[in-house]
Design an enzyme around this catalytic site. Structure first.
Site, PDB file in Angstrom:
ATOM      1  CE  LYS A   1       6.692  -6.391   2.171  1.00  0.00           C
ATOM      2  NZ  LYS A   1       5.686  -5.910   3.135  1.00  0.00           N
TER       3      LYS A   1
ATOM      4  CE  LYS B   1       1.212  -6.008   0.289  1.00  0.00           C
ATOM      5  NZ  LYS B   1       2.115  -5.850   1.418  1.00  0.00           N
TER       6      LYS B   1
ATOM      7  N   GLY C   1       0.834  -1.203   0.000  1.00  0.00           N
ATOM      8  CA  GLY C   1       0.000   0.000   0.000  1.00  0.00           C
ATOM      9  C   GLY C   1       0.869   1.254   0.000  1.00  0.00           C
ATOM     10  CG  ASN C   2       3.423   2.127   3.129  1.00  0.00           C
ATOM     11  OD1 ASN C   2       2.850   3.148   3.455  1.00  0.00           O
ATOM     12  ND2 ASN C   2       3.507   1.074   3.913  1.00  0.00           N
TER      13      ASN C   2
ATOM     14  CE  LYS D   1      -2.138  -3.650   9.539  1.00  0.00           C
ATOM     15  NZ  LYS D   1      -0.671  -3.542   9.423  1.00  0.00           N
TER      16      LYS D   1
END
Lengths: 320, 320
Positions: free
Chosen positions: A281, A219, A16-17, A134
Site C-alpha cells: 500500500k 491490487k 478483498g478482506n 504469494k
C-alpha cells in the site's frame, strides 16, 4: 455530457478482506453486508461530485474458488488462476455495482454503475515469476503438497506453521488493458468497478496479442497504476485499519495522521510496513504521488473513509 | 467519434454449447479453442463496419460451477445462482474479449473489446417462478435429490431417465439494467461483450432498488430484448446447427434458407421447434422482428456465420 462541470477523479481500492472478513467463511449474506458497509464512504465521494473508479481485492474469494476447483477436480476441469480471477471480477463486480446502485437510489443519485472485466499486463520475465512468494488458496498436508507438485507442477510454501499453501508469483503491473474504456466511462459520469483482484494477469506477445499467465497481481499496485494513468486527484485504499502505524502491534505503536511521500519512503525503508499488508500500500501510494505531485492518498478503514476524505481521520499522504 | 460514419448495430448471441461442446468437459484449452472458432464470423462483421454486441449462453459453464459448489459445500459457502452467473459472465467475458482482441490484431483492427457485467430484470410474480422447468447443473440420485430438497429447498426434475437435476424457474426478461451504458460504448466504436447467460437475474423493488433472485434467464430472449432496445439492424443467433429445420431429425427433415416472421410463428405453433433448443430462438427472433420490421435475424453455426451474414447460408428470418 453537455453542461457538465469539470469533475475530479478518485480511485478507491477496497480490500478483498473488507468483503470477506477474517474468521468469516464468506457466505453470500456476509459478503453483501460487508460490501454495503465498505461503500458508505464511496457514496459520500459521489455526492461530493467525484468521478469514482472502484477497484477491489479478491484474496479470500479466489481462495474459495481454488478450494472448489481442487475439491471438484475429478468432475470439473481445473481452471487456471486467471480464469478464476475472471470469476471473482464478475461476481464481486456484480455485488459491488448492485449494492452501490441501491445506495445511490436512497440519495436520489441516478448514475449508472458498471463493472468492466479488466486485464493487467505483466512481464513474463519479471523476476518474481521465477520466485513465487504469494500464498493462495487452501492449506494442504505435506503429502498432498508433494502430490500436487508432482501432478500439476504447483509450487508450495509453508505458511506460518499452519500447513502448505500454493505459492504463486506476483509480478509488477505494467499496463491496464481496458484503461481507455474506463477513462471514457468516468468522464461520462458513469461509476466504474474494475481491476478486481489487480486485474486478470496477461502478457503481451511480440505481435501485440494477449495471453493469460498464472500469477496474481497486487491490487494496490495495479490501482496505483490506474490512478496515474487516469491522472486521478485522489487515491484511497480501504483496508482493515483506521490509520497507518509505525511499530504496528508493538507497545510503542504510533498511528500516523499525515505524512509526506518522503517520510513514507523513509518509514518503508526502515521496515515499518509488512510485505503482505501495509508494504504494498505504501509502495502504491509513493509511486502514485511521485507521478502526481498534487495528488492525495488516503489509507483508512471502511468506517473511517467518509471522515478521512473530509480531512478528519485516516492517514493522509501527500507530496509536500 | 468525429468524422465517424453512421454505423449499424448487430447483436450476436453465442450459444454456451458453442464454447463447451456436447461430450466435452470444458477444459480451458477446449473453451478457448471453441471461443476462437465461434468468433471468426464476428470478425467478419466488425471488418464490414458493424458495431457489435456479443452475448453468450452459460449453460455448461454454470453447470460446472454448480457441481463445484456442491462438491465443496463443506468448505466453501454455497453461492446463489445469480452470483455463479456473475462468475461465468466474468470468466467467459474474459475469454471472449481476449480471443476477439487477438483476432482483430491480425486484421490490423484497433478496437477496444470490453465485457460489461449485466443484470436483467424479471418479475418475481412471473408464472414460471412457481413452476421451475429449466434443468441445471449435475445429475443426482433420487436419494440425494430428496436430501437436497429437505436441506436446501431445491426442486428437482427427472431428466430423460439419466437422473435428477435441479429445476429452476426461467422467467421472461423485462429490462437490461446496463443497456444505456452498453449503447453508449457501441456508439463510440467499442465492441461489447454483455448479457452473459441472459444476464444476472434481479427483481426491481417498489423503491427502485435491485435484488438478486434464484433463476436462469433464457439468453436468446434477453438478447432479443437488447436488440430491440438498441434498435439493432441485425440479430444473429449462433448455435449447433447450420440452419433451422422443420421435422428436425426426422426422415423428412427440411432445412430452411429463409422465412418470414409469419411463417416462423406458424411453424412454431405447429410444434416444429423444441422448447429447450430452437423454440426460444424462434420466439426471440419473432419478438425482435415484430418490434424491428426492417431488421434481419440469422440463425446458424459458428462455421456458417460469415457466409450466412453475406447471404450464403444459415437461416434468415425477415418481416417481409
Amino acid at each position: 455530457m453537455s453542461g457538465k462541470n469539470k469533475t475530479r477523479t478518485a480511485v478507491v481500492a477496497l480490500g478483498g478482506n473488507a468483503i470477506i472478513k477474517e474468521k468469516e467463511t464468506g457466505t453470500i449474506s456476509q459478503q453483501f453486508r460487508n460490501t454495503r458497509k465498505s461503500l458508505v464512504g464511496v457514496v459520500g465521494l459521489i455526492r461530493d461530485g467525484w468521478d469514482v473508479l472502484i477497484t477491489h481485492g479478491n484474496g479470500p474469494q479466489v481462495g474459495n474458488r481454488l478450494i472448489s476447483n481442487e475439491m471438484a477436480h475429478r468432475m470439473v476441469p481445473d481452471m487456471p488462476l486467471g480464469v478464476l480471477c475472471g470469476d471473482t471480477e464478475g461476481a464481486m463486480g456484480y455485488m459491488i455495482q448492485q449494492s452501490l446502485f441501491n445506495k445511490l437510489i436512497f440519495h436520489s443519485i441516478k448514475k449508472p454503475v458498471v463493472t468492466v472485466i479488466t486485464q493487467t499486463v505483466v512481464d513474463a520475465e519479471d523476476l518474481s515469476m521465477r520466485r513465487p512468494t504469494k500464498p493462495v488458496g487452501p492449506f494442504f498436508s505435506e503429502k498432498d503438497a508433494q502430490r500436487l507438485t508432482r501432478d500439476k507442477g504447483w509450487r508450495f510454501m509453508e505458511d506460518a506453521g499452519r500447513g502448505f499453501r500454493q505459492a504463486v508469483p506476483s509480478p509488477y503491473p505494467l499496463e491496464i488493458v481496458e484503461i481507455g474504456v474506463i477513462e471514457r466511462l468516468l468522464t461520462q459520469g458513469i461509476i466504474v468497478v474494475a481491476i478486481g483482484g489487480g486485474g486478470i494477469p496477461v502478457v503481451r506477445q511480440p505481435d501485440g496479442t494477449l495471453e493469460g499467465i498464472d500469477c496474481i497481481i497486487d491490487k494496490d499496485l495495479a490501482s496505483s497504476l490506474a490512478a496515474r494513468m487516469l491522472t486521478a486527484e485522489l487515491f484511497v485504499m480501504v483496508t482493515g485499519v483506521d490509520k497507518v502505524a509505525l511499530n504496528y502491534r508493538k507497545p510503542d505503536q504510533v498511528d500516523i495522521d499525515r505524512m509526506s511521500v518522503d517520510e513514507a519512503k523513509r518509514y518503508q525503508a526502515e521496515g515499518h510496513f509488512f510485505a503482505g499488508s501495509m508494504g504494498p500500500k505504501i509502495k502504491a501510494a509513493t509511486e502514485y504521488l511521485d507521478a502526481a505531485p498534487k495528488g492525495r492518498v488516503v489509507i483508512t478503514s471502511p468506517e473511517g473513509l467518509k471522515d478521512a476524505v473530509a480531512g478528519h481521520g485516516g492517514t493522509v499522504i501527500e507530496a509536500g
